[in-house]
Design an enzyme around this catalytic site. Structure first.
Site, PDB file in Angstrom:
ATOM      1  N   PHE A 129       0.818  -1.306   0.032  1.00  0.00           N
ATOM      2  CA  PHE A 129       0.108   0.145  -0.041  1.00  0.00           C
ATOM      3  C   PHE A 129       0.970   1.422   0.132  1.00  0.00           C
ATOM      4  CE2 PHE A 129      -2.523   3.567   1.558  1.00  0.00           C
ATOM      5  CZ  PHE A 129      -3.628   3.694   0.782  1.00  0.00           C
ATOM      6  N   ASP A 169       9.318   2.844   1.651  1.00  0.00           N
ATOM      7  CA  ASP A 169       8.401   3.652   1.699  1.00  0.00           C
ATOM      8  C   ASP A 169       8.057   3.624   3.549  1.00  0.00           C
ATOM      9  OD1 ASP A 169       5.804   4.881   2.413  1.00  0.00           O
ATOM     10  OD2 ASP A 169       4.764   3.680   1.045  1.00  0.00           O
ATOM     11  N   LYS A 186       3.069  11.281   6.979  1.00  0.00           N
ATOM     12  CA  LYS A 186       2.526  11.171   8.257  1.00  0.00           C
ATOM     13  C   LYS A 186       3.087  11.982   9.486  1.00  0.00           C
ATOM     14  CE  LYS A 186       0.164   6.694   6.740  1.00  0.00           C
ATOM     15  NZ  LYS A 186      -1.033   6.902   6.764  1.00  0.00           N
TER      16      LYS A 186
HETATM   17  N1  PLP Z   1       2.490   4.690   2.095  1.00  0.00           N
HETATM   18  C1  PLP Z   1       2.140   3.894   3.264  1.00  0.00           C
HETATM   19  C2  PLP Z   1       3.120   2.708   3.607  1.00  0.00           C
HETATM   20  C3  PLP Z   1       1.103   4.167   3.880  1.00  0.00           C
HETATM   21  O1  PLP Z   1       0.429   3.666   4.860  1.00  0.00           O
HETATM   22  C4  PLP Z   1       0.132   5.498   3.405  1.00  0.00           C
HETATM   23  C5  PLP Z   1      -1.338   5.573   3.805  1.00  0.00           C
HETATM   24  O2  PLP Z   1      -1.546   5.104   4.840  1.00  0.00           O
HETATM   25  C6  PLP Z   1       0.588   6.116   2.377  1.00  0.00           C
HETATM   26  C7  PLP Z   1       1.835   5.712   1.542  1.00  0.00           C
HETATM   27  C8  PLP Z   1      -0.339   7.370   1.678  1.00  0.00           C
HETATM   28  O3  PLP Z   1      -0.220   8.282   2.240  1.00  0.00           O
HETATM   29  P1  PLP Z   1      -1.046   9.308   2.062  1.00  0.00           P
HETATM   30  O4  PLP Z   1      -2.629   8.735   2.499  1.00  0.00           O
HETATM   31  O5  PLP Z   1      -0.936  10.704   2.913  1.00  0.00           O
HETATM   32  O6  PLP Z   1      -1.211  10.040   0.529  1.00  0.00           O
END
Ligand code: PLP
Length: 412
Positions: A145, A231, A260
């Site tokens: 994700f 990520d 975040k």
């Molecule tokens: N990458 C990871 C690992 C995430 O957990 C999330 C959101 O939960 C995202 C990317 C996406 O972030 P955003 O919702 O700020 O676009």
């Protein structure tokens, strides 16, 4: 000024009527947050065990972060990057020194930071690795994700994220997660410019890979001249008991992707960190964002990160995580309803003994909310449990008592 809501029901009805139905929230209407607590419009207090998907690691409305926000908001909020501002360079220096990279590129949402990393990896692939035009491949893993943009979902195998949203962007190959031999095979393709992974898969249900997987991935990337794109948007900023989840294995990715909790949940702030050889492949005009790197974000990110360091939140997450999993594993022995407890630091999950499409985990979360604890299922039968990292041991025990009471007494 915004009008005042007269009841929780009214707030829910307004969102239902005027808002897009792209989320399925638990039926609580929150109005205030402080530290590990949230309050609803009726004054009921809850422990927050979601932390806005790990964005509020420093606790809700941390006074140091909020005061910084207010002070900076009174001076200057946005210039765009058409001009320099007196805060961005300081924030860039701070994050580069904190994480050990040459350069930082600020964006806003996590998805944008991942998009940035994709562009950096591709351009590096063409200009440095010598990949033939438009042939670059990024290897991603199953159940990843990384966000919701059309490029990012092109690397997803989740039908909920992809169905009816095609056509998808080419250039991704999906291999099994936590499978070193799959990486050995995939990365030898000379067109591969990047390996894109989460060190722990948060949204997928807090999947922790075997020890050594990340180190092996780093080694294979080096051997094959492939960029490791990590990520850490959900796992970073002390959530798993170290500043970065990759630190558990001493892994240093080529592209570090953060979001975040960079702001303590106060503003959308994300960034990509890399060394010069990679970051400087992008030239003026090739990438950007009106809000990315604004002075308000620059001030907030530094204060939010100082809070993490000063309050030793990584150390607290590590210690509280041990206490929490110990209690959850003891609970697992008492009930067949929990089949698995997993996680690192304060990013944990319990797996409920039911099918993915069952209502059991949702109903447990409703009961937890009634009893003053907010958590949400992910993928149906998994409940992620991730409080703000400022939680104390006494509070961890109080929360475990609530979870135990609900799970032991739960009738399907
Ligand atoms: N990458 C990871 C690992 C995430 O957990 C999330 C959101 O939960 C995202 C990317 C996406 O972030 P955003 O919702 O700020 O676009």
């Amino acid at each position: 000024m915004l009008a005042t809501i007269t009841s929780g029901q009214e707030a829910i009805a307004l969102e239902e009527k005027y808002g897009a139905h792209n989320y399925h929230p638990l039926p609580v209407v929150l109005t205030k947050g402080e530290g590990v607590f949230l309050w609803d419009v009726d004054g009921k207090r809850y422990y927050d065990f979601l932390s806005a998907y790990s964005a509020v690691n420093q606790g809700h409305c941390h006074p140091r972060i909020i005061n910084t926000l207010i002070d900076q908001a009174k001076e200057l909020t946005l210039t765009s990057r058409a001009f320099y501002n007196d805060k961005l360079g300081l924030a860039e220096k701070f994050v580069c020194e904190t994480f050990g990279y040459n350069k930082a590129l600020f964006m806003n949402s996590g998805a944008e930071a991942n998009e940035t990393a994709i562009k950096l990896a591709r351009k590096w692939g063409y200009t440095k690795k010598g990949i033939e035009a438009n042939k670059a491949i990024i290897v991603a893993v199953k159940n990843n994700f990384h966000g919701r943009t059309t490029a990012i979902i092109s690397a997803s195998n989740d039908s909920l994220a992809t169905k009816n949203f095609g056509p998808f962007m080419p250039g991704f190959e999906i291999v099994n997660y936590d499978d070193i031999s799959a990486l050995e095979k995939a990365l030898t393709n000379k067109n591969v410019c990047g390996l894109w992974i989460e060190p722990i898969q948060g949204e997928a249900g807090v999947y922790v890979p075997q020890d050594g997987y990340l180190k092996a991935a780093e080694k294979l990337c080096k051997q094959n001249n492939v960029l490791l794109m990590m990520d850490e948007i959900q796992t970073g900023i002390a959530r798993t008991g170290k500043m970065l989840a990759g630190d558990h294995e001493n892994v240093r990715p080529d592209l570090l992707i953060l979001g975040k909790a960079l702001s303590g949940g106060v503003l959308p702030i994300s960034l990509v960190l890399a060394d010069d050889e990679i970051m400087l492949v992008i030239k003026p005009g090739e990438h950007g964002s009106t809000f990315g790197g604004n002075p308000l974000a620059a001030a907030v990110v530094v204060e939010a990160m100082l809070v993490v360091k000063d309050e030793k939140l990584a150390e607290n997450a590590e210690r509280m995580g041990v206490v929490f999993r110990h209690r959850m594993n003891a609970l697992k022995k008492k009930t067949e309803l929990i089949t698995l407890v997993r996680g690192k630091g304060l990013l944990n999950a319990i797996v409920i003994n039911d099918t993915e499409d069952s209502q059991t985990a949702w109903n447990i979360c409703l009961k937890l909310a009634e009893n003053g604890l907010l958590a949400k299922p992910t993928h149906g039968n998994i409940i992620r449990l991730a409080p703000p990292l400022v939680i104390t041991e006494e509070q961890v025990h109080e929360c475990c008592d609530i979870i135990e009471k609900i799970i032991v007494g739960f009738l399907r």
